[in-house]
Design a protein around this motif. Structure first.
Motif, mmCIF file in Angstrom:
data_model
loop_
_atom_site.group_PDB
_atom_site.id
_atom_site.type_symbol
_atom_site.label_atom_id
_atom_site.label_comp_id
_atom_site.label_asym_id
_atom_site.label_seq_id
_atom_site.Cartn_x
_atom_site.Cartn_y
_atom_site.Cartn_z
ATOM 1 N N PRO A 86 -2.725 -8.444 3.343
ATOM 2 C CA PRO A 86 -2.827 -7.131 2.694
ATOM 3 C C PRO A 86 -3.454 -6.069 3.586
ATOM 4 O O PRO A 86 -3.306 -4.869 3.325
ATOM 5 C CB PRO A 86 -3.714 -7.415 1.477
ATOM 6 C CG PRO A 86 -4.530 -8.596 1.873
ATOM 7 C CD PRO A 86 -3.609 -9.438 2.707
ATOM 8 N N HIS A 87 -4.155 -6.483 4.632
ATOM 9 C CA HIS A 87 -4.897 -5.545 5.471
ATOM 10 C C HIS A 87 -4.046 -4.899 6.553
ATOM 11 O O HIS A 87 -4.508 -3.969 7.222
ATOM 12 C CB HIS A 87 -6.070 -6.275 6.121
ATOM 13 C CG HIS A 87 -5.696 -7.497 6.908
ATOM 14 N ND1 HIS A 87 -4.915 -8.502 6.387
ATOM 15 C CD2 HIS A 87 -5.965 -7.870 8.184
ATOM 16 C CE1 HIS A 87 -4.735 -9.446 7.302
ATOM 17 N NE2 HIS A 87 -5.357 -9.080 8.404
ATOM 18 N N ARG A 89 -1.087 -2.514 8.094
ATOM 19 C CA ARG A 89 -0.603 -1.222 7.639
ATOM 20 C C ARG A 89 0.685 -0.852 8.372
ATOM 21 O O ARG A 89 0.710 -0.821 9.609
ATOM 22 C CB ARG A 89 -1.653 -0.130 7.897
ATOM 23 C CG ARG A 89 -3.060 -0.482 7.426
ATOM 24 C CD ARG A 89 -4.007 0.697 7.571
ATOM 25 N NE ARG A 89 -3.970 1.300 8.895
ATOM 26 C CZ ARG A 89 -4.505 2.490 9.181
ATOM 27 N NH1 ARG A 89 -5.119 3.184 8.234
ATOM 28 N NH2 ARG A 89 -4.436 2.981 10.412
ATOM 29 N N GLN A 125 0.350 -2.862 3.629
ATOM 30 C CA GLN A 125 0.273 -1.518 3.062
ATOM 31 C C GLN A 125 1.472 -0.648 3.438
ATOM 32 O O GLN A 125 1.868 -0.576 4.594
ATOM 33 C CB GLN A 125 -1.013 -0.840 3.530
ATOM 34 C CG GLN A 125 -2.272 -1.555 3.062
ATOM 35 C CD GLN A 125 -3.524 -0.947 3.654
ATOM 36 O OE1 GLN A 125 -3.655 0.266 3.753
ATOM 37 N NE2 GLN A 125 -4.463 -1.802 4.054
ATOM 38 N N CYS A 127 3.450 3.202 3.349
ATOM 39 C CA CYS A 127 3.099 4.611 3.470
ATOM 40 C C CYS A 127 4.318 5.468 3.130
ATOM 41 O O CYS A 127 5.460 4.998 3.189
ATOM 42 C CB CYS A 127 2.597 4.938 4.877
ATOM 43 S SG CYS A 127 3.806 4.616 6.180
ATOM 44 N N PRO A 144 -2.661 4.608 2.368
ATOM 45 C CA PRO A 144 -1.555 3.815 1.834
ATOM 46 C C PRO A 144 -1.041 4.404 0.529
ATOM 47 O O PRO A 144 -1.778 5.083 -0.200
ATOM 48 C CB PRO A 144 -2.193 2.441 1.614
ATOM 49 C CG PRO A 144 -3.632 2.755 1.313
ATOM 50 C CD PRO A 144 -3.976 3.936 2.165
ATOM 51 N N MET A 147 0.970 -1.349 -2.099
ATOM 52 C CA MET A 147 0.808 -2.662 -1.478
ATOM 53 C C MET A 147 2.101 -3.423 -1.696
ATOM 54 O O MET A 147 2.605 -3.501 -2.818
ATOM 55 C CB MET A 147 -0.362 -3.423 -2.095
ATOM 56 C CG MET A 147 -0.580 -4.810 -1.502
ATOM 57 S SD MET A 147 -1.005 -4.822 0.251
ATOM 58 C CE MET A 147 -2.582 -3.959 0.224
ATOM 59 N N ALA A 210 -8.567 -3.938 1.255
ATOM 60 C CA ALA A 210 -7.227 -3.349 1.210
ATOM 61 C C ALA A 210 -6.613 -3.401 -0.184
ATOM 62 O O ALA A 210 -5.761 -2.562 -0.527
ATOM 63 C CB ALA A 210 -6.315 -4.062 2.201
#
Length: 384
Positions: A86-87, A89, A125, A127, A144, A147, A210
């Motif tokens: 999850p961390h 990006r 994440q 965007c 973000p 998820m 996150a």
């Protein structure tokens, strides 16, 4: 800047202005009205005889993070070393000079939701970016914004090949649930430490950090799911953790519309112009968007680019129309519904006072094959 003499399809509550104007200042829409413009704005764009719509939005793709025309050198879509990431990006891997951004803009796609791929149950994440801006940090609309989670065939295939968990749908759901449970406990421990000075905060955990915006419903939870059972698993998990969920692809959504309604989920449908290239797609139907809309499920559109060329987003909408989706709903799926799915409906997606002036001007039906707008505005700046 003011656009005058326009037919305006606002995609805001179905309002259509047959002859009106749009006033723009500092990149925002400051006025929308019927009839002639009576203000003092000196810069005028005459849209006489033409249709103005909001900019189109691809609600799920991988452009820039999976670069056009490159092999592994430009493929940063999946971090296949850990089923829970999850961390990570997407924003840290996107190349804004990828030609797909230029191609998107030419065909009226002014914003894109870009995320990691679907190899990992907890993928990372997402965007939302403008497709124009010079360099990435100027293009960001929200980061973000969501998820990414993934269910079904993709994580099964990746980790079966590694001979490590998860290799079943049970284990994929367990990975997601375990990580969300850890993040929820981390959230509770943080709150206790704020309320009680004698309680130490938990040891810093980047993965849990996150996930805090997801648990707090500040960003969306995007669930990659094709099959009906995976869609229902996504809804089940979203309910357990009170997540603001969007079902990405939602290929068999037409089989379980009541589940999507019960879960309060948006369906990001696509890619529509594709074949049944893997088992999960065997029930793919071009009437999916029409059936979901008829049932009351909000429908957005996506190309999943580079899986499918991003410049054919509006052509996808045309196919959905030919399969029964009403034209107005198709336009809204390209605009306000996709903005809602991407988590940026407060900024873009409709011709509404206060929103960014992302606008398209057409002299023909915009929902068709390879229709280029006469003019594209991003933050009120004409790109043509």
């Amino acid at each position: 800047m003011v656009i005058i003499n326009a037919k305006i399809n606002t995609c805001d509550g179905g309002k259509i202005i047959e002859h009106g104007f749009i006033e723009i200042k500092d990149g925002r829409i400051t006025g929308v009205g019927e009839g002639a413009y009576s203000g003092a704005e000196a810069e005028v764009f005459d849209a006489a005889g033409r249709l103005v719509t909001p900019g189109f939005i691809d609600s799920h793709c991988h452009i820039g993070i999976w670069e056009s025309g490159l092999d592994f050198e430009g493929d940063d879509t999946n971090e296949m070393t850990d089923p829970s990431t999850p961390h990570i990006r997407a924003i840290d891997a996107i190349n804004p000079l990828d030609r797909a951004f230029t191609e998107a803009l030419k065909y009226g796609i002014t914003a894109v939701s870009v995320g990691p791929g679907s190899a990992n149950p907890v993928a990372g994440q997402v965007c939302v970016l403008h497709t124009y801006g010079g360099y990435l940090d100027r293009m960001i609309l929200k980061a973000p914004s969501a998820m990414k989670f993934a269910l079904g065939e993709n994580p099964k295939k990746v980790y079966n090949g590694k001979e490590s968990a998860p290799i079943t749908r049970m284990a994929i759901a367990a990975v997601i649930r375990e990580q969300l449970m850890k993040a929820k406990r981390y959230q509770q421990d943080l709150q206790k430490s704020k309320e009680d000075e004698d309680t130490d905060p938990p040891e810093f955990d980047m993965k849990c950090e996150a996930l805090l915006p997801v648990l707090e419903r500040r960003i969306k939870a995007h669930f990659h799911a094709h099959r009906a059972d995976d869609i229902c698993t996504a809804i089940r998990i979203a309910k357990e953790f009170n997540l603001d969920a969007v079902i990405i692809h939602c290929t068999e959504g037409h089989l379980v519309p009541e589940a999507l309604l019960d879960g309060g989920c948006i369906a990001s449908v696509g890619p529509i112009i594709s074949d049944r290239t893997k088992p999960e797609l065997r029930n793919q139907e071009r009437y999916n968007a029409a059936k979901l809309t008829e049932a009351g499920v909000p429908v957005a559109f996506n190309t999943d680019a580079l899986v499918f060329p991003i410049d054919l987003l509006a052509a996808s909408a045309k196919i959905a129309v030919l399969a029964g989706l009403p034209w107005q709903q198709a336009l809204e799926s390209l605009t306000i519904r996709s903005a809602e799915a991407a988590g940026v409906a407060d900024e873009i997606g409709s011709v509404t006072v206060g929103k960014r002036a992302d606008l398209l001007v057409f002299s023909r039906d915009p929902i068709d094959l390879l229709v280029k707008p006469d003019a594209v505005f991003v933050d009120g700046i004409c790109m043509n």
